[in-house]
Scaffold this active site. Structure first.
Site, PDB file in Angstrom:
ATOM      1  N   ARG A 145       0.787  -1.347  -0.110  1.00 31.05           N
ATOM      2  CA  ARG A 145       0.084   0.030  -0.007  1.00 31.05           C
ATOM      3  C   ARG A 145       0.916   1.363   0.050  1.00 31.05           C
ATOM      4  O   ARG A 145       1.979   1.153   0.396  1.00 31.05           O
ATOM      5  CB  ARG A 145      -0.694   0.189   1.245  1.00 31.05           C
ATOM      6  CG  ARG A 145      -1.846  -1.171   1.311  1.00 31.05           C
ATOM      7  CD  ARG A 145      -2.797  -1.072   2.798  1.00 31.05           C
ATOM      8  NE  ARG A 145      -3.516  -2.060   2.675  1.00 31.05           N
ATOM      9  CZ  ARG A 145      -3.551  -3.196   3.590  1.00 31.05           C
ATOM     10  NH1 ARG A 145      -2.144  -3.206   4.212  1.00 31.05           N
ATOM     11  NH2 ARG A 145      -4.406  -4.235   3.763  1.00 31.05           N
ATOM     12  N   LYS A 200      -2.409  -2.126   8.082  1.00 28.09           N
ATOM     13  CA  LYS A 200      -3.406  -1.555   8.560  1.00 28.09           C
ATOM     14  C   LYS A 200      -3.753  -2.138  10.050  1.00 28.09           C
ATOM     15  O   LYS A 200      -3.610  -3.164  10.156  1.00 28.09           O
ATOM     16  CB  LYS A 200      -4.679  -1.930   7.780  1.00 28.09           C
ATOM     17  CG  LYS A 200      -5.102  -0.794   6.658  1.00 28.09           C
ATOM     18  CD  LYS A 200      -6.232  -1.249   5.809  1.00 28.09           C
ATOM     19  CE  LYS A 200      -6.766  -0.378   4.571  1.00 28.09           C
ATOM     20  NZ  LYS A 200      -7.926  -0.656   3.746  1.00 28.09           N
ATOM     21  N   HIS A 256      -2.294   2.097  -5.774  1.00 23.31           N
ATOM     22  CA  HIS A 256      -2.933   1.020  -5.558  1.00 23.31           C
ATOM     23  C   HIS A 256      -2.906   0.082  -6.869  1.00 23.31           C
ATOM     24  O   HIS A 256      -3.144  -1.005  -6.602  1.00 23.31           O
ATOM     25  CB  HIS A 256      -4.229   1.148  -4.999  1.00 23.31           C
ATOM     26  CG  HIS A 256      -4.606   0.481  -4.065  1.00 23.31           C
ATOM     27  ND1 HIS A 256      -3.998   0.429  -2.643  1.00 23.31           N
ATOM     28  CD2 HIS A 256      -5.456  -0.526  -3.808  1.00 23.31           C
ATOM     29  CE1 HIS A 256      -4.645  -0.207  -1.743  1.00 23.31           C
ATOM     30  NE2 HIS A 256      -5.625  -0.957  -2.276  1.00 23.31           N
ATOM     31  N   ARG A 306      -0.343  -2.485  -6.709  1.00 23.75           N
ATOM     32  CA  ARG A 306      -0.686  -3.401  -5.668  1.00 23.75           C
ATOM     33  C   ARG A 306      -1.470  -4.612  -6.283  1.00 23.75           C
ATOM     34  O   ARG A 306      -1.398  -5.629  -6.264  1.00 23.75           O
ATOM     35  CB  ARG A 306      -1.274  -2.855  -4.465  1.00 23.75           C
ATOM     36  CG  ARG A 306      -1.641  -3.649  -3.246  1.00 23.75           C
ATOM     37  CD  ARG A 306      -2.047  -2.799  -2.107  1.00 23.75           C
ATOM     38  NE  ARG A 306      -3.017  -3.676  -1.274  1.00 23.75           N
ATOM     39  CZ  ARG A 306      -2.332  -4.374  -0.326  1.00 23.75           C
ATOM     40  NH1 ARG A 306      -1.258  -4.666  -0.151  1.00 23.75           N
ATOM     41  NH2 ARG A 306      -3.286  -5.107   0.638  1.00 23.75           N
ATOM     42  N   HIS A 312      -4.344  -9.070   3.817  1.00 25.56           N
ATOM     43  CA  HIS A 312      -5.874  -9.039   3.930  1.00 25.56           C
ATOM     44  C   HIS A 312      -6.121 -10.030   5.148  1.00 25.56           C
ATOM     45  O   HIS A 312      -5.692 -11.033   5.377  1.00 25.56           O
ATOM     46  CB  HIS A 312      -6.394  -9.643   2.650  1.00 25.56           C
ATOM     47  CG  HIS A 312      -6.267  -8.517   1.466  1.00 25.56           C
ATOM     48  ND1 HIS A 312      -6.426  -9.152   0.056  1.00 25.56           N
ATOM     49  CD2 HIS A 312      -6.135  -7.287   1.242  1.00 25.56           C
ATOM     50  CE1 HIS A 312      -6.402  -8.159  -0.673  1.00 25.56           C
ATOM     51  NE2 HIS A 312      -6.263  -6.974   0.072  1.00 25.56           N
ATOM     52  N   TYR A 351      -9.519 -10.939  -7.018  1.00 22.62           N
ATOM     53  CA  TYR A 351      -8.627 -11.293  -8.014  1.00 22.62           C
ATOM     54  C   TYR A 351      -8.789 -12.311  -9.029  1.00 22.62           C
ATOM     55  O   TYR A 351      -8.373 -12.555 -10.015  1.00 22.62           O
ATOM     56  CB  TYR A 351      -7.192 -11.254  -7.535  1.00 22.62           C
ATOM     57  CG  TYR A 351      -6.952  -9.881  -6.731  1.00 22.62           C
ATOM     58  CD1 TYR A 351      -6.435  -8.986  -7.601  1.00 22.62           C
ATOM     59  CD2 TYR A 351      -6.454  -9.868  -5.355  1.00 22.62           C
ATOM     60  CE1 TYR A 351      -5.996  -7.591  -6.876  1.00 22.62           C
ATOM     61  CE2 TYR A 351      -6.489  -8.583  -5.081  1.00 22.62           C
ATOM     62  CZ  TYR A 351      -6.146  -7.738  -5.802  1.00 22.62           C
ATOM     63  OH  TYR A 351      -5.680  -6.442  -5.087  1.00 22.62           O
TER      64      TYR A 351
END
Length: 325
Positions: free
Chosen positions: A175, A199, A271, A274, A297, A306
């Site tokens: 990120r 995150k 992004h 990414r 994630h 994806y």
């Protein structure tokens, strides 16, 4: 004397023998409630500064709406009808995705008030969050990524930094916030990993290719060493020419200018690199669980998007394996 906070009241018990309860209504205004909520998100939930700012921005929109309509109501007393009016007004101005995010943020705010015993109910419970379809992220082909990186002017003082920065972002699927906060002490090249703080302040280790390691070493020893880092940025990997860390906006600008120079017609952001990292790994045969861990994630559902990206692969699979091809 014991003090108990419950349902928006303070109960003061003065000596057990008197059994005296003195209720005092808590006067909570929006400013204080938002500040308390920010602290809760930071300390209790460990959310990033950017996420907290987004929550705050959405709550501020509600406060502006109340002031514009001369609605004098506290966070404790506001009800579903007022919030429904606000959501209706917001729906006229923002996209469905933004509307869903704002509604979800309000729900979290009132859940917090319930958690702290300021309220007993959440006024957003009966407000439906708009249904969102699967939004497929934009991706770049390998050739497009190579073209963008080749467009970097290496004679420019920041050319080597920009090249190393983009290669690192693509090589590790970072990120933009993770990229600009990456530190020299996070590089474990002997082990073949870098440490990333993602995150929620969660730490993960990502394998890094030997080619990218060499680029980073070249940048550190031949270009970064020519810059005197300002206080607090001594360990920051990517610096601007004044010795400070890079901003998110700066990375966006660098990439946007390179995309224009390379004549890439797609809408590109950090992004996008990414997303391309994950898509190219999946297309190359990488396990989805491994990609999930590298991207950081929390849920495999987030990574599964994806699977929908390359419809040509799906068609090839049908043509190759289906008995009715």
């Amino acid at each position: 004397m014991n003090v108990i906070k419950k349902n928006g009241f303070i109960f003061i018990i003065i000596r057990n023998c008197f059994c005296l309860f003195m209720p005092i209504f808590i006067c909570m205004n929006w400013q204080n409630a938002i500040i308390d909520f920010q602290l809760f998100l930071k300390i209790e939930r460990g959310l990033s500064t950017n996420t907290i700012e987004n929550y705050t921005r959405d709550l501020t929109k509600l406060v502006v709406f109340l002031e514009a309509n001369e609605i004098d109501v506290s966070p404790i007393a506001i009800d579903e009808n007022i919030l429904q009016q606000f959501i209706y007004e917001i729906a006229k101005k923002v996209a469905v995705r933004s509307q869903a995010r704002i509604t979800s943020g309000l729900r979290s705010f009132f859940d917090y008030l319930i958690f702290e015993d300021y309220r007993t109910t959440n006024p957003t419970d009966l407000i439906e969050i708009p249904k969102l379809g699967v939004k497929l992220p934009d991706t770049l082909s390998i050739d497009e990524i190579n073209t963008i990186i080749a467009a970097i002017d290496l004679s420019h003082p920041q050319g080597e930094r920009n090249k190393t920065m983009l290669e690192t972002m693509y090589s590790c699927g970072l990120r933009v916030s993770e990229l600009i906060s990456l530190k020299i002490s996070d590089l474990f090249f002997e082990e073949g990993f870098i440490r990333v703080i993602g995150k929620g302040n969660k730490q993960r280790f990502i394998p890094i290719h030997i080619t990218t390691q060499k680029l980073i070493n070249e940048y550190v020893f031949h270009f970064r060493n020519t810059i005197n880092p300002n206080k607090g940025y001594e360990d920051t990997l990517f610096l601007n020419r004044r010795g400070n860390g890079l901003s998110r906006q700066m990375v966006f600008i660098v990439l946007k200018n390179l995309a224009l120079k390379a004549e890439i017609q797609k809408i590109i952001s950090p992004h996008t690199f990414r997303h391309s990292f994950a898509t190219h790994l999946l297309k190359g045969g990488a396990d989805l669980r491994v990609i999930q861990q590298m991207l950081g994630h929390e849920s495999i559902t987030t990574t599964e998007v994806y699977l929908h990206l390359d419809k040509s692969d799906l068609q090839d699979t049908i043509d190759k394996f289906h008995p009715r091809k």
